[in-house]
Design a protein around this motif. Sequence first.
Motif, mmCIF file in Angstrom:
data_model
loop_
_atom_site.group_PDB
_atom_site.id
_atom_site.type_symbol
_atom_site.label_atom_id
_atom_site.label_comp_id
_atom_site.label_asym_id
_atom_site.label_seq_id
_atom_site.Cartn_x
_atom_site.Cartn_y
_atom_site.Cartn_z
ATOM 1 N N VAL A 1 0.842 -1.198 0.000
ATOM 2 C CA VAL A 1 0.000 0.000 0.000
ATOM 3 C C VAL A 1 0.874 1.244 0.000
ATOM 4 O O VAL A 1 1.925 1.276 0.654
ATOM 5 C CB VAL A 1 -0.927 0.042 1.246
ATOM 6 N N VAL A 2 0.426 2.269 -0.733
ATOM 7 C CA VAL A 2 1.083 3.573 -0.703
ATOM 8 C C VAL A 2 0.079 4.585 -0.156
ATOM 9 O O VAL A 2 -1.003 4.769 -0.724
ATOM 10 C CB VAL A 2 1.555 4.016 -2.098
ATOM 11 N N LEU A 3 0.432 5.211 0.964
ATOM 12 C CA LEU A 3 -0.356 6.317 1.507
ATOM 13 C C LEU A 3 0.254 7.593 0.963
ATOM 14 O O LEU A 3 1.416 7.909 1.278
ATOM 15 C CB LEU A 3 -0.319 6.315 3.041
ATOM 16 N N MET A 4 -0.494 8.344 0.163
ATOM 17 C CA MET A 4 0.125 9.429 -0.600
ATOM 18 C C MET A 4 -0.651 10.735 -0.526
ATOM 19 O O MET A 4 -1.868 10.765 -0.723
ATOM 20 C CB MET A 4 0.280 8.990 -2.062
ATOM 21 N N ASP A 5 0.091 11.795 -0.266
ATOM 22 C CA ASP A 5 -0.457 13.146 -0.350
ATOM 23 C C ASP A 5 -0.648 13.486 -1.831
ATOM 24 O O ASP A 5 -0.109 12.813 -2.716
ATOM 25 C CB ASP A 5 0.516 14.128 0.305
ATOM 26 N N ILE A 6 -1.416 14.542 -2.125
ATOM 27 C CA ILE A 6 -1.632 14.925 -3.524
ATOM 28 C C ILE A 6 -0.782 16.124 -3.913
ATOM 29 O O ILE A 6 -0.020 16.068 -4.881
ATOM 30 C CB ILE A 6 -3.128 15.201 -3.781
ATOM 31 N N ARG A 7 -0.871 17.205 -3.171
ATOM 32 C CA ARG A 7 -0.092 18.396 -3.507
ATOM 33 C C ARG A 7 1.330 18.272 -2.979
ATOM 34 O O ARG A 7 1.585 18.421 -1.787
ATOM 35 C CB ARG A 7 -0.763 19.640 -2.934
ATOM 36 N N MET A 8 2.260 17.977 -3.903
ATOM 37 C CA MET A 8 3.676 17.833 -3.548
ATOM 38 C C MET A 8 4.531 18.404 -4.674
ATOM 39 O O MET A 8 4.088 18.458 -5.832
ATOM 40 C CB MET A 8 4.028 16.351 -3.329
ATOM 41 N N PRO A 9 5.767 18.847 -4.369
ATOM 42 C CA PRO A 9 6.653 19.389 -5.409
ATOM 43 C C PRO A 9 7.211 18.286 -6.315
ATOM 44 O O PRO A 9 7.145 17.109 -5.981
ATOM 45 C CB PRO A 9 7.765 20.049 -4.592
ATOM 46 N N GLU A 10 7.763 18.708 -7.462
ATOM 47 C CA GLU A 10 8.413 17.834 -8.446
ATOM 48 C C GLU A 10 7.420 16.933 -9.174
ATOM 49 O O GLU A 10 7.283 16.993 -10.388
ATOM 50 C CB GLU A 10 9.530 17.006 -7.805
ATOM 51 N N MET A 11 6.745 16.058 -8.453
ATOM 52 C CA MET A 11 5.692 15.224 -9.040
ATOM 53 C C MET A 11 4.612 15.036 -7.987
ATOM 54 O O MET A 11 4.891 14.565 -6.880
ATOM 55 C CB MET A 11 6.229 13.850 -9.470
#
Length: 247
Positions: free
Chosen positions: A49-59
Amino acid sequence: MRVLIVDDEPLARERLKRLVEETPDGQVIGLAQNGVEAVEQVESVRPDVVLMDIRMPEMDGLQAAAKLVELKHPPAVIFCTAYDEYAVEAFDVQALGYLVKPVNKDDLAVALKRASRLNKAQLSALGKRNGEDEEPVARSHISARTHRGLELIPIEEIYYFRADQKYVTVLHRHGEVLIDETLKELEKELGERFYRIHRNCLVSVAQLESMERSGQGQHKVKVRGLEESLDVSRRHVSGLRKLMQSL
């Protein structure tokens, strides 16, 4: 369950790490601060599983998730974001969940438990994209917006779909949700797995148990796992009987 946490804020990463480790089977195997690092780590450490934010730099998270679903064995992606306006885009990249910050411990546990029930084949199906000339692939999950955020309900856990005015109620193993779809659309897509017993109800074929007739002459069907019996309209009695005899 092996979890990769992706967030550009150190405090947010540490908080999610703590919450994951407080769940029964959670194991944090990596931390990343943007989408580029997320893709690199997924290919090297192979998280479940990947818990991921949406607004991030670079990608950003949406761009990273779009790359992850192209992998042969993609991880389940659960977005953890302070913004709720990206729900539609999250579905476009096959997200398994959408939690709004501050993430609640119980909501996270539910999302991780749901992800743990997915095998590799199901995850690949979630990430599969079709060309314009290919037949569409039936969904393995039904999506719904609830107070928990974005929830995906496994098809095999659904008892029935019941139309009620402009919404459809989905009764499943762990409760019920409302979706903004029509029975006609659902029947067309899931016709081999769900059977129409009434103009307002589709029932899981796998959960059919028996058909009976009440003292008033009304046919009803019993569904495994449910106490209530569901009404069967007269026009569908014969077809349902033949179906159940073939099971």
